[in-house]
Structure formats: C-alpha cells, structure tokens
Design a protein around this motif. Structure first.
Motif, PDB file in Angstrom:
ATOM      1  N   ASP A  85       0.993  -1.163  -0.069  1.00  0.00           N
ATOM      2  CA  ASP A  85      -0.060  -0.061  -0.431  1.00  0.00           C
ATOM      3  C   ASP A  85       0.805   1.147  -0.331  1.00  0.00           C
ATOM      4  O   ASP A  85       1.430   1.775   0.576  1.00  0.00           O
ATOM      5  CB  ASP A  85      -0.785  -0.022   1.393  1.00  0.00           C
ATOM      6  N   ASP A  88      -0.455   4.743   2.351  1.00  0.00           N
ATOM      7  CA  ASP A  88      -1.958   4.030   2.946  1.00  0.00           C
ATOM      8  C   ASP A  88      -2.009   5.399   4.171  1.00  0.00           C
ATOM      9  O   ASP A  88      -1.533   6.600   4.567  1.00  0.00           O
ATOM     10  CB  ASP A  88      -1.503   3.087   4.340  1.00  0.00           C
ATOM     11  N   GLY A  89      -3.619   5.306   4.298  1.00  0.00           N
ATOM     12  CA  GLY A  89      -3.845   6.870   4.759  1.00  0.00           C
ATOM     13  C   GLY A  89      -4.454   8.102   3.921  1.00  0.00           C
ATOM     14  O   GLY A  89      -3.612   8.916   4.182  1.00  0.00           O
ATOM     15  N   GLU A 229      -2.535  -4.753   3.342  1.00  0.00           N
ATOM     16  CA  GLU A 229      -2.922  -3.567   4.948  1.00  0.00           C
ATOM     17  C   GLU A 229      -3.367  -5.069   6.081  1.00  0.00           C
ATOM     18  O   GLU A 229      -2.259  -4.767   7.160  1.00  0.00           O
ATOM     19  CB  GLU A 229      -4.116  -3.037   4.528  1.00  0.00           C
TER      20      GLU A 229
END
Ligand code: AHM
Ligand code: MG
Length: 281
Positions: A85, A88-89, A229
């Motif tokens: 990922d 991420d976020g 994740e």
C-alpha cells in the motif's frame, strides 16, 4: 529469503525520503499540474511508481502488486511476491495527519494467505520518518534518515497493560456485537484515532491496545484490504506478541479470493482480541 527481505526494506528506506519530499507539492493539487505545467500524478500513484522501480530491481522478487494497480505484475524471476500500500491514509494528506507505506513479502503468488508472509513492514511519515520491520518472530524499529535506517528499538513487544483503542467506521454502522464490545472498551482504555492505519497501529505497538476497522452494516467486509494492509499488519502485531482477527480467526488464516479482497481488521493485545471475538460470537 531473509537477505532478500532485508534488501527490499533497505530499498524502501532509500526511497522513503523521495516519497516524503513529493507530499507537499501534491497536497492540494493531486492529479493536477505542477508549477512547470506538467501533469502531476496523485501522491499515492507517484509513490507506487517509485516503489515498483525500487522493488523490481531486487533479486528474489518475481511479482509486484499494490493498492494502486488492478493486477499483480511480473517484475522478475524470483520467488517472492511483494504487496504494497504505497501511501496508506492518503486522505490524511489534506489535513496533514500521519501517512504510511505498508509492505508484505510473500513466498507464494498473489493472492496469498497471510501464512505465506516471510516478512512485513511499514514506514510511518510522522514528525520523523520511522520504519517497523518484522521478519519471523523478530520486530525491529528504525529511524529513517537520508535514506538509511538505523535501529531504534530491537525485539519490540506490545506493551501490557494496554492503554489505547482506535476504532474506525461510523458508529451507527457498527454491528450490535461490535458496539457492545466498544461500550466495554471505552470504560477501560483511551481513544486515539488518527485515520491512517499505519499511524493508528503504530500507536497500538507503542502503547498497547487495540485497533479495529470492523465489519459495518453497510460493508460486511469492512474497508481495509487483506493483501496490502491487513495481512502485513497482522504479521507484525503477532510477531510482537499480539493477536489479529477478522472477527472469527487470525487474519493470517483468512483465505484470499482476489488481490483486492477487503476484510474486517482487529489488531492488538491478545486478551483484547480474545474478548472481541467472544463479543462477536
Ligand atoms: P487508503 O488505503 O485508501 O488510504 O484507506 C485506508 C485508510 C486506513 O489507513 C485507515 O485505517 C482507514 O482508511 C481510515 O478510514 P476512515 O476515513 O473511514 O476512518
Ligand atoms: Mg491503505
């Protein structure tokens, strides 16, 4: 295998400053043009390009896939599959909250079971850039500076007693079982939720506690992705003496159907995960 994994984490540390340096200019203009009038890739797509180039150059890697790609791609003739990922976020970029990069290294083609992980790690772009790496049962913390990683903590273990909790998803969409569990936990632990899995799980690793992005009434498989994740973070937390769950079983035992499968995610101290599973039964 360990040497290949270490080489992958060295490469990720080496490009972490580039990923970080690209964030300010992409904060408000994701997908737009840069000041020179060139098309600018969104920060997460740009991070994916950098990571793919770095990882495909490493011996031992055969397959690369990321949250930004629809399919896994062949990048070499090695046995390892790397699932990433890249950022991420990424919605946290706008509000300047924590962001991360998550990496899972599997020794099977993807989609693979969490039991096929040989190593996992993440980079946290916080006030400082840090990296956590789990290989086998050993979890090591690093500070990343100028592309090099320096050990800051060896043999990391989840602290006990736990002190924080971090639950995602809108409360009205929680299931009755999860809402009842949350009622209990709220009286015992302190809420710390930042909206980036890397930042929130890193708080659990630092203080002890539980992170959940649960099944929702509107999304029975939750939000987070198993390959990029859930599995890597479960591998890290279990290696640090904690536990993981999809609500029923360890995340590492969840059978994958596709590369982009989603799953409910619960990570934390083992006694909390046991109580959560009991509450959801
Ligand atoms: P992303 O990979 O598209 O950034 O989404 C994953 C993120 C996680 O980092 C975080 O746990 C979750 O989404 C937060 O979701 P929400 O905004 O619903 O709290
Ligand atoms: Mg993500």
């Amino acid at each position: 295998m360990t040497d290949h994994s270490e080489a992958i984490f060295d490469a990720i540390a080496a490009i972490a400053p580039d990923i970080r340096a690209a964030l300010p200019g992409r904060r408000l203009a994701a997908g737009g043009e840069n000041p020179s009038g060139e098309d600018q890739l969104a920060a997460d797509v740009y991070a994916d390009e950098l990571l793919k180039e770095a990882i495909e150059a490493i011996d031992g890697v055969g397959i690369y896939v990321s949250e930004e790609r629809t399919e896994a791609i062949d990048v070499g003739d090695g046995e390892l599959s790397v699932a990433v990922d890249p950022l991420d976020g990424s919605s946290n970029l706008k509000s300047n909250n924590a962001l991360g990069t998550i990496v899972g290294i599997y020794d099977e083609p993807l989609p693979a079971s969490g039991r096929d992980l040989v190593a996992a790690g993440y980079v946290l772009y916080g006030p400082i850039t840090t990296m956590i790496v789990a290989i086998g049962d050993t979890v090591t913390g690093y500070v990343v500076d100028d592309g090099d990683r320096t050990v800051s903590e060896s043999d990391m273990e989840l602290p006990s007693p736990p002190t924080i909790y971090s639950f995602g998803g809108r409360v009205p969409e929680w299931t009755d079982g999860f809402a009842a569990f949350a009622d209990e936990i709220e009286t015992e632990l302190k809420l710390r939720y930042g909206g980036s899995m890397v930042g929130d799980v890193n708080q659990v690793l630092t203080y002890g506690g539980i992170f959940s992005y649960p099944a929702l009434t509107t999304a029975p498989d939750g939000k987070l992705r198993l390959q990029f994740e859930a599995n890597p973070m479960a591998y890290i937390i279990e290696a640090a003496g904690g536990a993981s769950s999809d609500g029923v079983r360890s995340l590492l035992d969840r059978e994958p159907d596709g590369v982009h499968d989603r799953t409910p995610v619960h990570l934390g101290n083992a006694e909390l995960i046991d109580r959560l599973e009991a509450a959801l039964r």
